[in-house]
Scaffold this motif. Structure first.
Motif, PDB file in Angstrom:
ATOM      1  N   VAL A  24      83.988  50.459  17.063  1.00  0.00           N
ATOM      2  CA  VAL A  24      84.116  51.702  17.804  1.00  0.00           C
ATOM      3  C   VAL A  24      84.182  52.867  16.851  1.00  0.00           C
ATOM      4  N   GLU A  25      83.954  54.059  17.361  1.00  0.00           N
ATOM      5  CA  GLU A  25      84.062  55.286  16.587  1.00  0.00           C
ATOM      6  C   GLU A  25      84.977  56.268  17.324  1.00  0.00           C
ATOM      7  N   SER A  26      85.965  55.747  17.991  1.00  0.00           N
ATOM      8  CA  SER A  26      86.850  56.571  18.805  1.00  0.00           C
ATOM      9  C   SER A  26      88.271  56.489  18.274  1.00  0.00           C
ATOM     10  N   VAL A  27      89.053  57.542  18.532  1.00  0.00           N
ATOM     11  CA  VAL A  27      90.429  57.581  18.073  1.00  0.00           C
ATOM     12  C   VAL A  27      91.341  57.919  19.253  1.00  0.00           C
ATOM     13  N   LEU A  28      92.620  57.624  19.083  1.00  0.00           N
ATOM     14  CA  LEU A  28      93.604  57.897  20.118  1.00  0.00           C
ATOM     15  C   LEU A  28      94.220  59.272  19.910  1.00  0.00           C
ATOM     16  N   ASN A  29      94.689  59.852  20.995  1.00  0.00           N
ATOM     17  CA  ASN A  29      95.352  61.150  20.911  1.00  0.00           C
ATOM     18  C   ASN A  29      96.782  60.985  20.412  1.00  0.00           C
ATOM     19  N   ARG A  30      97.227  61.941  19.588  1.00  0.00           N
ATOM     20  CA  ARG A  30      98.606  61.932  19.104  1.00  0.00           C
ATOM     21  C   ARG A  30      99.454  62.748  20.078  1.00  0.00           C
ATOM     22  N   GLY A  31      99.917  62.100  21.138  1.00  0.00           N
ATOM     23  CA  GLY A  31     100.630  62.809  22.197  1.00  0.00           C
ATOM     24  C   GLY A  31     102.096  62.470  22.319  1.00  0.00           C
ATOM     25  N   LEU A  32     102.642  61.644  21.405  1.00  0.00           N
ATOM     26  CA  LEU A  32     104.050  61.260  21.474  1.00  0.00           C
ATOM     27  C   LEU A  32     104.858  62.124  20.513  1.00  0.00           C
ATOM     28  N   ASN A  33     105.861  62.824  21.042  1.00  0.00           N
ATOM     29  CA  ASN A  33     106.662  63.690  20.183  1.00  0.00           C
ATOM     30  C   ASN A  33     107.993  63.034  19.824  1.00  0.00           C
ATOM     31  N   VAL A  34     108.836  63.787  19.124  1.00  0.00           N
ATOM     32  CA  VAL A  34     110.105  63.245  18.640  1.00  0.00           C
ATOM     33  C   VAL A  34     110.972  62.754  19.797  1.00  0.00           C
ATOM     34  N   ARG A  35     111.041  63.511  20.865  1.00  0.00           N
ATOM     35  CA  ARG A  35     111.867  63.139  22.019  1.00  0.00           C
ATOM     36  C   ARG A  35     111.402  61.818  22.625  1.00  0.00           C
ATOM     37  N   HIS A  36     110.098  61.664  22.798  1.00  0.00           N
ATOM     38  CA  HIS A  36     109.558  60.430  23.372  1.00  0.00           C
ATOM     39  C   HIS A  36     109.954  59.214  22.538  1.00  0.00           C
ATOM     40  N   ILE A  37     109.654  59.282  21.236  1.00  0.00           N
ATOM     41  CA  ILE A  37     109.831  58.106  20.382  1.00  0.00           C
ATOM     42  C   ILE A  37     111.312  57.826  20.138  1.00  0.00           C
ATOM     43  N   ARG A  38     112.123  58.877  20.073  1.00  0.00           N
ATOM     44  CA  ARG A  38     113.555  58.662  19.870  1.00  0.00           C
ATOM     45  C   ARG A  38     114.155  57.888  21.045  1.00  0.00           C
ATOM     46  N   PHE A  39     113.771  58.241  22.273  1.00  0.00           N
ATOM     47  CA  PHE A  39     114.334  57.537  23.429  1.00  0.00           C
ATOM     48  C   PHE A  39     113.673  56.179  23.630  1.00  0.00           C
ATOM     49  N   SER A 349      89.160  56.741  27.009  1.00  0.00           N
ATOM     50  CA  SER A 349      88.807  57.687  28.068  1.00  0.00           C
ATOM     51  C   SER A 349      88.842  59.109  27.519  1.00  0.00           C
ATOM     52  N   ARG A 350      88.509  60.053  28.362  1.00  0.00           N
ATOM     53  CA  ARG A 350      88.539  61.453  27.919  1.00  0.00           C
ATOM     54  C   ARG A 350      89.961  61.927  27.656  1.00  0.00           C
ATOM     55  N   HIS A 351      90.953  61.158  28.113  1.00  0.00           N
ATOM     56  CA  HIS A 351      92.349  61.485  27.834  1.00  0.00           C
ATOM     57  C   HIS A 351      92.840  60.808  26.549  1.00  0.00           C
ATOM     58  N   GLY A 352      91.940  60.111  25.841  1.00  0.00           N
ATOM     59  CA  GLY A 352      92.335  59.439  24.619  1.00  0.00           C
ATOM     60  C   GLY A 352      93.073  58.142  24.826  1.00  0.00           C
ATOM     61  N   VAL A 353      92.862  57.492  25.977  1.00  0.00           N
ATOM     62  CA  VAL A 353      93.541  56.231  26.300  1.00  0.00           C
ATOM     63  C   VAL A 353      92.536  55.089  26.274  1.00  0.00           C
ATOM     64  N   PRO A 354      92.849  53.961  25.609  1.00  0.00           N
ATOM     65  CA  PRO A 354      91.957  52.793  25.644  1.00  0.00           C
ATOM     66  C   PRO A 354      92.011  52.145  27.027  1.00  0.00           C
ATOM     67  N   TRP A 355      91.180  52.627  27.924  1.00  0.00           N
ATOM     68  CA  TRP A 355      91.300  52.303  29.342  1.00  0.00           C
ATOM     69  C   TRP A 355      91.066  50.827  29.645  1.00  0.00           C
ATOM     70  N   MET A 356      90.173  50.185  28.907  1.00  0.00           N
ATOM     71  CA  MET A 356      89.870  48.784  29.217  1.00  0.00           C
ATOM     72  C   MET A 356      91.052  47.868  28.910  1.00  0.00           C
ATOM     73  N   THR A 357      91.840  48.227  27.897  1.00  0.00           N
ATOM     74  CA  THR A 357      93.008  47.401  27.594  1.00  0.00           C
ATOM     75  C   THR A 357      94.038  47.494  28.711  1.00  0.00           C
ATOM     76  N   VAL A 358      94.160  48.685  29.313  1.00  0.00           N
ATOM     77  CA  VAL A 358      95.083  48.852  30.443  1.00  0.00           C
ATOM     78  C   VAL A 358      94.605  48.031  31.632  1.00  0.00           C
ATOM     79  N   VAL A 359      93.298  48.057  31.884  1.00  0.00           N
ATOM     80  CA  VAL A 359      92.728  47.288  32.992  1.00  0.00           C
ATOM     81  C   VAL A 359      92.957  45.794  32.774  1.00  0.00           C
TER      82      VAL A 359
END
Length: 498
Positions: A24-39, A349-359
């Motif tokens: 693949v030539e696709s990357v994931l979005n960096r959408g997790l911030n300090v609050r998310h990962i800390r909790f 997906s266009r949201h940066g999520v590996p959609w097939m793995t979720v499916v």
């Protein structure tokens, strides 16, 4: 004169190096911030292993289970420090699967990644079944498979939106669980301090209950060893923190902070909570009169205690399923990048999520609908022990990858890690030896021995699958960008007259 190093900005620096011909030539979005990962770090320690598995561990070891949780927690902390050092150095989506491929070889990466997916799939099926049982407490007239189907569709849909949605879900799920645990500790301490009657107990509450019913080791050293199979299961899934590195907004900051909270979580959520429990009730009574956590609330005169706990365990189950989908999906994404899984798992997906793995994870969870109808509930005790084997195996591979990385750093004179694992190498060697002991414990006791057989067969099948199906780039080591900054080279100008 050309500069020795070309600096790249944080906005343009790649998170992974792609091989020519990679899947693949696709990357994931960096959408997790300090609050998310800390909790996520806080919540990963609270789940079925604490609310229900703890009673089984207590019955095996008695009050000595507190020692088991401290020892197990120390070992898990070393695993997470090793993973944290690698995650800061190589913040990639495939995490420990790619680290194993890079430092131990492609076969190790293939086996590690697919074993983790196997672990998450098994645990997720157990979690969705647990969720249906919890909902049945409030709605006994509704068939359990309806709840399973509903929660699969709900969580899969949310995971397809964006990783930030996942992070927000985990934040609120974890917040509820943390508040509930703190309330249990405070409530239990109040019962002890003020002499309230602990619900269902035949003995007055007090610290004396820790030593007055057979001592600290009522079942001897063997009981302590036996409890490790349950104790380590309780910590399973904590390695998901390393997977977040590929989607963390600032992995060099948030990963170390999250990893360093592990000792606090162990002491607060397990040692302190279970210490309070065994002070309220003799260890021989815990789990025999319903949930001990319900007994705490009942002892405080709260009539809605069962409903409060049911809401908490439903939250814990939802959090676990959510993390299972996330963790397995991101490892599959990394396996696809390495040529160890079909290329479709690497599409985002266009949201940066590996959609097939979720499916795919949703499809696996649908198996839970069938299993829930045809398999008796006691089979899930076996599932827990199999998951323990898979978890410990993944931890051993994380430690082995870390050892290989440290040796390569020393051999090649590479820059020192920004988040080095402490007490190297003694602590790493001792932790690997402890993990080997846990695997031996699984084989030593009859009720968990079959998990060792299943694990051995699974590993054998993976080796065979690698030999038969993995070709081309999948037979090469993963190539990962080292994001550790190098020390600037300072040169002294020499005058012409000197």
């Amino acid at each position: 004169m050309q500069p020795a190093l070309k600096a790249t900005s944080d906005d343009t620096k790649p998170t992974e190096k792609r091989r020519p011909g990679a899947a693949v030539e696709s990357v994931l979005n960096r959408g997790l911030n300090v609050r998310h990962i800390r909790f996520m770090a806080l919540g990963s320690a609270i789940g079925t292993g604490l609310f229900y598995g703890s009673a089984s561990a207590i019955q095996k070891a008695g009050p000595a289970v507190l020692i088991a949780y401290i020892i197990g927690g120390a070992a898990v902390f070393m695993v997470m420090r090793a993973l944290g050092e690698m995650a800061v150095r190589h913040p990639v989506s495939g995490s420990f699967g790619q680290y194993a491929s890079r430092y131990l070889g492609p076969l190790a990466g293939f086996v590690t990644g697919w074993t983790y997916v196997f672990e998450m799939a098994i645990v997720a099926i157990a979690d969705v079944t647990a969720f249906s049982i919890y909902m049945g407490f409030w709605f006994p007239q509704v068939d359990r498979w309806i709840w399973i189907l509903a929660i699969i569709c709900f969580l899969a849909a949310l995971n397809l939106l964006s990783v930030k949605v996942f992070g927000e879900l985990e934040f609120w799920f974890s917040l509820i669980k943390v508040v509930a645990i703190i309330a249990m500790i405070v409530g239990g301490a109040a019962i002890i301090a003020f002499g309230f009657q602990a619900g269902g107990s035949t003995v007055a509450p007090g610290l004396g209950n820790l030593v007055e019913h057979g001592g600290i080791f009522p079942n001897g050293f063997e009981g302590l060893l036996a409890s490790f199979a349950v104790v380590m299961f309780a910590f399973g899934g904590i390695e998901t923190l390393g997977i977040t590195a590929g989607e963390a907004a600032d992995p060099k900051t948030v990963i170390p902070k999250a990893v360093n909270t592990v000792p606090v979580r162990v002491l607060l959520f397990y040692v302190l909570t279970l210490g309070v429990l065994m002070s309220l009730f003799p260890w021989t009574e815990i789990g025999t009169n319903g949930s001990p956590f319900v007994q705490i609330f009942s002892g405080l005169g709260i009539p809605a205690a069962p409903h409060i706990l049911n809401a908490v365990v439903i939250t814990a189950a939802l959090s676990a399923i959510n993390s299972d989908i996330f963790g397995a999906g991101r490892i599959l994404f990394g396996l696809s990048n390495q040529g160890h899984a079909p290329a479709v798992f690497g599409k985002v997906s266009r949201h940066g999520v590996p959609w097939m793995t979720v499916v795919m994870m949703a499809g696996i969870l649908l198996v839970g609908v069938v299993l829930n109808a045809v398999i008796p509930e006691d089979v899930f005790i076996l599932i827990a022990s199999i998951a323990t084997f898979a978890t410990v195996w993944v931890w051993v591979m994380i430690l082995a990858s870390h050892v290989a990385m440290k040796r390569e750093i020393a051999r090649n004179g590479l820059p020192a890690s920004e988040f080095p694992s402490p007490w190297w190498p003694a602590a790493s060697v001792l932790t690997i030896a402890f993990m080997a002991l846990v695997i031996a414990v699984l084989g030593a006791f009859e009720d968990t021995r079959v998990a060792l057989y299943v694990g051995a067969v699974w590993l054998g099948l993976l080796v065979l699958a690698y030999r038969v199906w993995v070709k081309g780039n999948g037979r090469r080591r993963a190539e990962l960008v080292d994001e550790t900054p190098t020390m600037p080279v300072v040169t002294t100008a020499v005058s012409a007259g000197s």
